[in-house]
Design a protein around this motif. Sequence first.
Motif, mmCIF file in Angstrom:
data_model
loop_
_atom_site.group_PDB
_atom_site.id
_atom_site.type_symbol
_atom_site.label_atom_id
_atom_site.label_comp_id
_atom_site.label_asym_id
_atom_site.label_seq_id
_atom_site.Cartn_x
_atom_site.Cartn_y
_atom_site.Cartn_z
ATOM 1 N N GLU A 30 0.838 -1.192 0.000
ATOM 2 C CA GLU A 30 0.000 0.000 0.000
ATOM 3 C C GLU A 30 0.880 1.251 0.000
ATOM 4 O O GLU A 30 1.892 1.310 0.696
ATOM 5 C CB GLU A 30 -0.899 0.004 1.239
ATOM 6 N N PRO A 31 0.525 2.264 -0.777
ATOM 7 C CA PRO A 31 1.329 3.489 -0.824
ATOM 8 C C PRO A 31 1.279 4.242 0.499
ATOM 9 O O PRO A 31 0.196 4.479 1.056
ATOM 10 C CB PRO A 31 0.685 4.292 -1.953
ATOM 11 N N PRO A 83 14.639 5.223 18.677
ATOM 12 C CA PRO A 83 15.768 5.357 19.609
ATOM 13 C C PRO A 83 16.257 6.795 19.722
ATOM 14 O O PRO A 83 16.248 7.550 18.758
ATOM 15 C CB PRO A 83 16.845 4.462 18.994
ATOM 16 N N GLY A 84 16.684 7.157 20.917
ATOM 17 C CA GLY A 84 17.326 8.449 21.123
ATOM 18 C C GLY A 84 16.391 9.608 20.916
ATOM 19 O O GLY A 84 15.450 9.830 21.663
ATOM 20 N N ARG A 85 16.571 10.341 19.830
ATOM 21 C CA ARG A 85 15.904 11.627 19.634
ATOM 22 C C ARG A 85 14.960 11.655 18.445
ATOM 23 O O ARG A 85 14.645 12.716 17.927
ATOM 24 C CB ARG A 85 16.988 12.685 19.426
ATOM 25 N N GLU A 86 14.469 10.502 17.980
ATOM 26 C CA GLU A 86 13.706 10.464 16.748
ATOM 27 C C GLU A 86 12.301 9.899 16.936
ATOM 28 O O GLU A 86 12.050 9.086 17.820
ATOM 29 C CB GLU A 86 14.460 9.653 15.686
ATOM 30 N N PHE A 87 11.383 10.347 16.050
ATOM 31 C CA PHE A 87 10.004 9.877 15.997
ATOM 32 C C PHE A 87 9.681 9.531 14.551
ATOM 33 O O PHE A 87 10.168 10.182 13.620
ATOM 34 C CB PHE A 87 9.040 10.961 16.469
ATOM 35 N N MET A 88 8.827 8.509 14.363
ATOM 36 C CA MET A 88 8.421 8.115 13.017
ATOM 37 C C MET A 88 6.913 8.240 12.868
ATOM 38 O O MET A 88 6.149 7.826 13.742
ATOM 39 C CB MET A 88 8.843 6.671 12.712
ATOM 40 N N LEU A 89 6.498 8.817 11.741
ATOM 41 C CA LEU A 89 5.095 8.858 11.334
ATOM 42 C C LEU A 89 4.963 8.158 9.988
ATOM 43 O O LEU A 89 5.738 8.451 9.063
ATOM 44 C CB LEU A 89 4.616 10.297 11.195
ATOM 45 N N VAL A 90 4.011 7.241 9.870
ATOM 46 C CA VAL A 90 3.711 6.604 8.597
ATOM 47 C C VAL A 90 2.287 6.989 8.223
ATOM 48 O O VAL A 90 1.338 6.709 8.972
ATOM 49 C CB VAL A 90 3.855 5.069 8.676
ATOM 50 N N VAL A 91 2.145 7.667 7.083
ATOM 51 C CA VAL A 91 0.866 8.226 6.657
ATOM 52 C C VAL A 91 0.415 7.537 5.378
ATOM 53 O O VAL A 91 1.228 7.268 4.486
ATOM 54 C CB VAL A 91 0.992 9.752 6.417
ATOM 55 N N ASP A 92 -0.877 7.236 5.276
ATOM 56 C CA ASP A 92 -1.413 6.638 4.055
ATOM 57 C C ASP A 92 -1.206 7.569 2.866
ATOM 58 O O ASP A 92 -1.351 8.797 2.967
ATOM 59 C CB ASP A 92 -2.904 6.362 4.216
ATOM 60 N N GLY A 93 -0.881 6.990 1.709
ATOM 61 C CA GLY A 93 -0.731 7.758 0.479
ATOM 62 C C GLY A 93 0.686 8.245 0.260
ATOM 63 O O GLY A 93 1.451 8.411 1.206
ATOM 64 N N ASN A 94 1.037 8.461 -0.993
ATOM 65 C CA ASN A 94 2.387 8.927 -1.333
ATOM 66 C C ASN A 94 2.347 9.931 -2.480
ATOM 67 O O ASN A 94 3.167 9.903 -3.378
ATOM 68 C CB ASN A 94 3.308 7.751 -1.674
ATOM 69 N N LEU A 128 13.558 17.022 9.713
ATOM 70 C CA LEU A 128 12.591 16.053 9.217
ATOM 71 C C LEU A 128 13.101 15.415 7.931
ATOM 72 O O LEU A 128 13.525 16.107 6.998
ATOM 73 C CB LEU A 128 11.250 16.761 8.953
ATOM 74 N N GLY A 129 13.081 14.081 7.897
ATOM 75 C CA GLY A 129 13.382 13.328 6.686
ATOM 76 C C GLY A 129 12.114 12.661 6.182
ATOM 77 O O GLY A 129 11.366 12.068 6.966
ATOM 78 N N ILE A 130 11.848 12.743 4.885
ATOM 79 C CA ILE A 130 10.593 12.254 4.311
ATOM 80 C C ILE A 130 10.903 11.317 3.150
ATOM 81 O O ILE A 130 11.774 11.610 2.322
ATOM 82 C CB ILE A 130 9.723 13.428 3.806
ATOM 83 N N ALA A 131 10.185 10.206 3.089
ATOM 84 C CA ALA A 131 10.334 9.274 1.964
ATOM 85 C C ALA A 131 8.961 8.809 1.506
ATOM 86 O O ALA A 131 8.133 8.393 2.331
ATOM 87 C CB ALA A 131 11.196 8.079 2.359
ATOM 88 N N LEU A 132 8.719 8.881 0.209
ATOM 89 C CA LEU A 132 7.478 8.399 -0.403
ATOM 90 C C LEU A 132 7.716 6.988 -0.931
ATOM 91 O O LEU A 132 8.695 6.746 -1.648
ATOM 92 C CB LEU A 132 7.052 9.320 -1.551
ATOM 93 N N SER A 133 6.835 6.066 -0.582
ATOM 94 C CA SER A 133 7.031 4.679 -1.012
ATOM 95 C C SER A 133 6.973 4.564 -2.528
ATOM 96 O O SER A 133 6.309 5.341 -3.220
ATOM 97 C CB SER A 133 5.973 3.777 -0.369
ATOM 98 N N ARG A 134 7.689 3.557 -3.048
ATOM 99 C CA ARG A 134 7.731 3.288 -4.480
ATOM 100 C C ARG A 134 7.132 1.908 -4.730
ATOM 101 O O ARG A 134 7.166 1.037 -3.847
ATOM 102 C CB ARG A 134 9.174 3.321 -4.986
ATOM 103 N N PRO A 135 6.577 1.671 -5.910
ATOM 104 C CA PRO A 135 6.002 0.353 -6.210
ATOM 105 C C PRO A 135 7.032 -0.752 -6.006
ATOM 106 O O PRO A 135 8.191 -0.619 -6.422
ATOM 107 C CB PRO A 135 5.600 0.477 -7.689
ATOM 108 N N VAL A 163 13.266 15.724 1.403
ATOM 109 C CA VAL A 163 12.490 14.628 0.816
ATOM 110 C C VAL A 163 13.452 13.723 0.064
ATOM 111 O O VAL A 163 14.234 14.197 -0.777
ATOM 112 C CB VAL A 163 11.404 15.170 -0.134
ATOM 113 N N ALA A 164 13.415 12.444 0.376
ATOM 114 C CA ALA A 164 14.330 11.492 -0.251
ATOM 115 C C ALA A 164 14.106 11.448 -1.758
ATOM 116 O O ALA A 164 12.963 11.532 -2.236
ATOM 117 C CB ALA A 164 14.136 10.104 0.355
ATOM 118 N N GLU A 165 15.191 11.301 -2.508
ATOM 119 C CA GLU A 165 15.093 11.197 -3.957
ATOM 120 C C GLU A 165 14.349 9.918 -4.335
ATOM 121 O O GLU A 165 14.584 8.855 -3.755
ATOM 122 C CB GLU A 165 16.485 11.195 -4.580
ATOM 123 N N ALA A 166 13.499 10.043 -5.326
ATOM 124 C CA ALA A 166 12.650 8.908 -5.705
ATOM 125 C C ALA A 166 13.446 7.732 -6.228
ATOM 126 O O ALA A 166 13.121 6.577 -5.984
ATOM 127 C CB ALA A 166 11.631 9.349 -6.759
#
Length: 426
Positions: A30-31, A83-94, A128-135, A163-166
């Motif tokens: 799922e994206p 761990p340490g100083r980081e938080f992760m959010l996973v959101v529906d859609g890309n 903030l680091g962001i990555a959009l899922s790929r097929p 934003v991470a390179e695709a």
Amino acid sequence: MQSLRDTSSNNLTMRRARHVREWLAEASQEPVTVLLLGIKDLKQINDRLGRAMGDAVIRRVGQQIRAFAEQQLSPIRLMAKMPGREFMLVVDGNAGGKQLELAAQKLLEMVSVDLGEGAAPLHINARLGIALSRPTESRPNLAARAADALAKAYGRKGKRYVVAEAQAPFNPAMEQVDVALRSALAAREIVILLQPQFEVSSGRLVGAEALARLNHPQLGEIGAGDLFASADRCDLREELSHLIQDKAINIAAAWPAALSDLRLAVNLGAEELTEYYGAHLLELVAQAGFAPERLTLELTEESLIRDLERTAGQLELLRAKGMRIAVDDFGTGYSSLAYLKSLPLDYLKIDKGMTPDIVGTGKDRIIMRAIIAMAKALGMAIIAEGVEKAEELEMLRAEGCDYFQGFLRSPPLAPAEFERFALRAN
């Protein structure tokens, strides 16, 4: 896995790293979009205001992230403390685009409010680091791209998110190690091994160097070099090093009275030797009940020369409490030797790559002899690493080397094995 898929805006729960491991193991295509938020200056807050305030900041950032998540139109797949100083959010859609940029800016604004208590304001420096899922992309690969984007954001001025390179190429093995490291730090699963150290002249056991390993069910044993390389990619070097020091010192504090004359050596990286490090280490040693005069700090040449004035002050503080200081991997780093006369040093530790040179001829042995002579003239003892052959030890003895470690006498040992070995040896 319902616990990870509760997207009700009224029931958003901050999960732990183990839920991240479960999510990573799922095979769904799922994206989704992964947002990895880090508190860049958490260590400075801990050092300046104390770890209680640092923990309070983490809690308040978590509350702000939860408030942000409740405002989003897209369902939240996962929200977790890393761990340490980081938080992760996973959101529906890309979908990405302008809406994602606005969301990133909003999240950074929300966590940058005053988090202090009373009259003293306290604002954090978040990235903030962001990555959009790929097929067909695996979830560990997606998480690794988000971590890589966050690492870039930590080093960026101005715009606070990346934003991470695709189509960015990634090494799957590195990605797996990075994911494993984050989980291991959260669960404190880093394993400590102890490399015995001996006196050259008598063969007597004098102590041990603490080494780090991670035993992973799929990747096998991950050594310290790969762990620290991963920690550098993930900007988690301080967290990894502090955990190793904490575990090693507590292990040594529990040695039986018959081993009370043995020393423990722990490694210290360039990034750690801040103006607050000495106080932090003294507190750690006091809490463990370990005598500071039995502790040796091993620092690379890079660590020592990065800021000579600050380094000298911190090392003088620790030496005044009885700790000893060693230059680790001597002969592989900087060519300038000015720090040898400027800093309070007790040992030069010859890199294991140079040890075989002692049985060579010509220039190799001349260089090794010169290093030992220089150390002696400056009042320092010599420790040789990587001694594997009897002829190497004999040559080291002839040249006046003081201590050695290596497979000739013992490989690194688990803590319980080291205790049995030490009790037999001495």
